[in-house]
Scaffold this motif. Structure first.
Motif, PDB file in Angstrom:
ATOM      1  N   UNK A  49       3.130  -4.019  -7.345  1.00 12.02           N
ATOM      2  CA  UNK A  49       3.818  -2.732  -7.471  1.00 12.02           C
ATOM      3  C   UNK A  49       4.958  -2.864  -8.464  1.00 12.02           C
ATOM      4  N   UNK A  56      12.507   6.081  -5.226  1.00 10.01           N
ATOM      5  CA  UNK A  56      12.125   5.181  -4.121  1.00 10.01           C
ATOM      6  C   UNK A  56      11.302   5.873  -3.033  1.00 10.01           C
ATOM      7  N   UNK A  57      11.080   7.172  -3.173  1.00  8.12           N
ATOM      8  CA  UNK A  57      10.226   7.877  -2.215  1.00  8.12           C
ATOM      9  C   UNK A  57       8.811   7.311  -2.221  1.00  8.12           C
ATOM     10  N   UNK A  59       7.900   4.320  -3.107  1.00  8.71           N
ATOM     11  CA  UNK A  59       7.911   2.963  -2.543  1.00  8.71           C
ATOM     12  C   UNK A  59       7.836   3.012  -1.016  1.00  8.71           C
ATOM     13  N   UNK A  60       8.532   3.995  -0.420  1.00 12.27           N
ATOM     14  CA  UNK A  60       8.516   4.090   1.045  1.00 12.27           C
ATOM     15  C   UNK A  60       7.092   4.300   1.540  1.00 12.27           C
ATOM     16  N   UNK A  61       6.342   5.155   0.850  1.00 20.48           N
ATOM     17  CA  UNK A  61       4.978   5.447   1.297  1.00 20.48           C
ATOM     18  C   UNK A  61       4.021   4.301   0.941  1.00 20.48           C
ATOM     19  N   UNK A  62       4.307   3.592  -0.130  1.00 19.48           N
ATOM     20  CA  UNK A  62       3.500   2.408  -0.460  1.00 19.48           C
ATOM     21  C   UNK A  62       3.720   1.334   0.614  1.00 19.48           C
ATOM     22  N   UNK A  63       4.975   1.194   1.045  1.00 23.98           N
ATOM     23  CA  UNK A  63       5.285   0.283   2.148  1.00 23.98           C
ATOM     24  C   UNK A  63       4.474   0.626   3.392  1.00 23.98           C
ATOM     25  N   UNK A  64       4.374   1.933   3.652  1.00 23.76           N
ATOM     26  CA  UNK A  64       3.703   2.373   4.879  1.00 23.76           C
ATOM     27  C   UNK A  64       2.241   1.927   4.910  1.00 23.76           C
ATOM     28  N   UNK A  67       1.575  -0.793   7.298  1.00 25.05           N
ATOM     29  CA  UNK A  67       1.821  -0.720   8.740  1.00 25.05           C
ATOM     30  C   UNK A  67       0.510  -0.640   9.519  1.00 25.05           C
ATOM     31  N   UNK A  68       0.633  -0.690  10.844  1.00 26.53           N
ATOM     32  CA  UNK A  68      -0.556  -0.825  11.697  1.00 26.53           C
ATOM     33  C   UNK A  68      -1.512   0.355  11.574  1.00 26.53           C
ATOM     34  N   UNK A  69      -0.986   1.524  11.167  1.00 23.93           N
ATOM     35  CA  UNK A  69      -1.833   2.710  11.109  1.00 23.93           C
ATOM     36  C   UNK A  69      -2.794   2.673   9.912  1.00 23.93           C
ATOM     37  N   UNK A  70      -2.324   2.146   8.795  1.00 20.08           N
ATOM     38  CA  UNK A  70      -3.141   2.176   7.568  1.00 20.08           C
ATOM     39  C   UNK A  70      -3.739   0.805   7.253  1.00 20.08           C
ATOM     40  N   UNK A 153       6.460  12.408  -2.429  1.00 23.14           N
ATOM     41  CA  UNK A 153       5.553  11.348  -2.855  1.00 23.14           C
ATOM     42  C   UNK A 153       4.169  11.575  -2.274  1.00 23.14           C
ATOM     43  N   UNK A 156       0.633   8.199   2.526  1.00 23.68           N
ATOM     44  CA  UNK A 156      -0.140   6.951   2.584  1.00 23.68           C
ATOM     45  C   UNK A 156      -1.643   7.216   2.561  1.00 23.68           C
TER      46      UNK A 156
END
Lengths: 174, 504
Positions: A49, A56-57, A59-64, A67-70, A153, A156
């Motif tokens: 990335x 940074x909006x 980036x927050x969704x790329x981070x997501x 997580x366990x959901x995606x 943004x 995810x």
């Protein structure tokens, strides 16, 4: 800790079914992927990335995505720490003039075959930062872009749909 | 105490006629120097410092009295007496003023560029003056046997914003860290010029995406102050509800990410679930996961959806069940505590002197929270506590976040309980000539300040947005000294300072 771990084992997974690859993304990619590269990479892509001046909006969704959901790694997609390890550059932001050279150098440091995915409204044409003295205006103005994932943004799920479309192509199914 | 308060002690020449809610006074050399004296001696805190083509402004806070004033120095000659030379917290802001406007701080000890990386088409983009020096950027020297430098960034190893860190290390120990930011400078303040309120609010939302609500909140309140209107009660309550959801999402993310940087991935996975659930509740309530473009001057653009209320209540059932267990996990894991306790300590004296807001200040004894100290609507009618700790280390910054999660949950419950039917947005009055407004809002990482001047058509003439991180980043340079370089990611994450928010 034991209770938390035990519950994770017994409660079932939070991870959601995969969304279908994005049709528009498949169409954008149709002519862009080299068949020889497809054979080499199979169904696994390493993603680097690059924030080229986003708010940074994105980036927050790329981070997501991690997580366990995606759980992006179940698809063979993973984030790597260096462009030298990457197949894909995931670029956000209106490409600030202050980040232009860093983006170019990152692109040049990434071995072929490689793909560039531009993420977010700014990465398309500068978005609301278009026209600023401090922004180039879009990722494609600096490096060749294979796929755009829009949104401000993008969620995810939108990101996942776009990346799965890329994977389909690289995997030779497109 | 007179109505003027803080300005009683600063000689000024005249008051700006339409600056609200706090006074703004034009000062000459004597007044400017008095303000600098009071900052340097610690009886006032620097709240903001920004330029215009021919003036500079400082926002000052008297913490004990919770009073604020702005002093303005006319720079007709193209210069102003340096503040930073006597009060270091002003340094980066002063360098940014020089980069953008070409105004010269006389007597400054450090005039290296900050935002200007010498790739813009022209120097001083918001001003009109002359040529800049174009020498290569010189990092501060650190000399001694066995020292070497490690250069990191602007492209980092993780999915984080770009910035450059120059470490000088002795073996594993950091002798000096110097940050150089500005990579995400987008020219937000130049795009603000001439924008109508709608377009300007969109820009405010995207100053730092993780604080979209807080920036929009501060921007809306500044515009409302300038136009002398107040958003209706239902709107202010919905704003606070969004602001607390934003704080929850960020704190959940941070608590996990800090532990992850100490190689404790379990916490990251667990708080990642809570963060995702919070964003989904926000989406259900307001139709956008990061709640962008909802808070506008005059109120909010959309009411809370009934299914959103249900989603928030379901989220809180989950938080009540899981979060206490995670706190216990954090508190009882010795290998984790071994990393966080005593790492990256910020001295209370530095936090006070720099006016560091948010968890950075409150973990080092600075008892300031804009929601309480300045008690803006609706927080003036809500009950909550502001946690303050003294230790100043990574651990204390984690604990401040943990306690703030609990407070935000309680605040949202109060808001849902008190939310009365009513308007959510009022029409703004026609322009009333030139007017100025200023507001602060407490973002998850600290107080955001917005100052603006509107013309008679309600277009933005000048808008300055000041992130809390202007006064936090320099403390990270101090906090990392004598820590091992391998602990930098951990210390850095415990600050989680803004890049886009300070680069603008």
């Amino acid at each position: 800790m034991r209770k938390t771990l035990f519950e994770s084992l017994t409660k079932g997974s939070l991870t959601e079914p995969a969304p279908a690859p994005d049709e528009a993304a498949l169409a954008e990619l149709a002519n862009k992927v080299d068949r020889a590269a497809q054979a080499k990479l199979g169904r696994s892509l390493a993603i680097r990335q690059v924030d080229a001046g986003s708010c940074n909006g994105c980036e927050l969704e790329i981070h997501a995505l991690s997580n366990a959901f995606y759980d992006i790694e179940r698809f063979g997609l993973r984030f790597v720490a260096s462009p030298r390890h990457a197949d894909v550059l995931l670029v956000t932001g209106p490409v600030t003039t202050n980040m232009r050279e860093a983006l170019l150098r990152t692109f040049n440091a990434t071995p072929d075959p490689k793909w560039v995915v531009a993420v977010g409204g700014c990465a398309v044409d500068g978005g609301i930062f278009k026209g600023s003295y401090a922004c180039v205006g879009g990722v494609a103005d600096v490096v060749p872009v294979d796929l755009h994932i829009k949104g401000c943004p993008p969620s995810p799920t939108d990101l996942l749909k776009g990346l799965l479309a890329l994977l389909e192509h690289v995997g030779g199914k497109g | 105490m007179t109505a003027m308060g803080l300005l009683d002690h600063i000689p000024y020449t005249r008051l700006a006629p339409a600056h609200r809610p706090w006074p703004r006074a034009a000062v000459a050399d004597e007044g400017w120097q008095t303000a600098i004296d009071r900052l340097a001696e610690g009886t006032l805190t620097l709240l903001g410092f920004w330029g215009e083509p021919a003036a500079v402004h400082m926002a000052l806070l008297d913490e004990a009295a919770a009073e604020i004033a702005v002093v303005s120095y006319d720079c007709g000659s193209g210069s102003f007496p340096s503040v930073a030379v006597r009060h270091p917290p002003a340094l980066r802001l002063e360098r940014a003023i020089h980069d953008l406007f070409g105004l010269v701080p006389t007597g400054a000890a450090d005039l290296r560029p900050w935002l200007d990386h010498h790739v813009w088409e022209r120097p001083f983009p918001l001003g009109s003056r002359g040529a800049r020096q174009t020498a290569a950027y010189a990092f501060l020297p650190a000399e001694g046997e066995g020292l070497h430098q490690v250069a990191v960034g602007p492209v980092h190893a993780g999915t984080i914003e770009p910035g450059h860190f120059r470490f000088t290390v002795n073996g594993e120990y950091v002798v000096r860290l110097e940050q150089w930011l500005g990579y995400t400078h987008k020219g937000v303040e130049s795009l603000m010029r001439g924008a109508n309120l709608e377009a300007a609010a969109k820009l405010a939302n995207r100053t730092s995406g993780d604080s979209a609500v807080a920036y929009a909140f501060a921007f809306a309140r500044a515009a409302e102050a300038a136009l002398q209107v107040e958003a209706p009660p239902r709107a202010t309550h919905l704003r606070a509800l969004m602001a607390e959801l934003e704080r929850l999402a960020n704190h959940f993310g941070d608590i996990g990410a800090i532990c992850n940087d100490a190689s404790f991935a379990l916490m990251h996975a667990q708080t990642g679930v809570l963060r995702e659930r919070t964003l989904r509740a926000a989406d259900a309530a307001f139709g956008h996961r990061l709640m962008m473009d909802l808070v506008v001057p005059g109120g909010v653009t959309r009411d809370i959806a009934p299914e959103g209320i249900a989603a928030i209540r379901a989220l809180f059932v989950e938080v009540r069940k899981v979060f206490p267990r995670l706190i216990e996990l954090y508190d009882n894991t010795a290998s984790l505590q071994d990393r966080t306790v005593t790492a990256g300590t910020v001295k209370a004296e530095y936090a006070r002197r720099f006016g560091a807001g948010g968890y950075v200040g409150r973990a080092s004894g600075r008892n300031f929270d804009a929601r309480r100290t300045l008690a803006y609507a609706p927080y003036d009618g809500l009950s909550f506590e502001v946690p303050v700790l003294q230790a100043g280390d990574v651990d204390a910054r984690v604990w401040i976040r943990i306690r703030e999660v609990e407070q935000s949950v309680a605040l949202i419950e109060q808001i849902l309980h008190r939310l009365a039917p009513g308007e959510i947005r009022i029409a703004l009055p026609a322009g009333r000539g030139e007017c100025e407004g200023m507001a602060l809002a407490e973002a998850f990482r600290g107080d955001v300040l917005v100052w603006l001047r509107l013309d008679g058509e309600k277009r933005v003439q000048r808008c300055h947005l000041r992130d809390a991180s202007w006064f936090q980043w320099p403390l990270l340079e101090a906090a990392i000294e004598d820590n091992i370089i391998a602990d930098f990611p951990l210390c850095n994450k415990s600050f989680n300072c803004a890049y886009s928010g300070v680069d603008l």
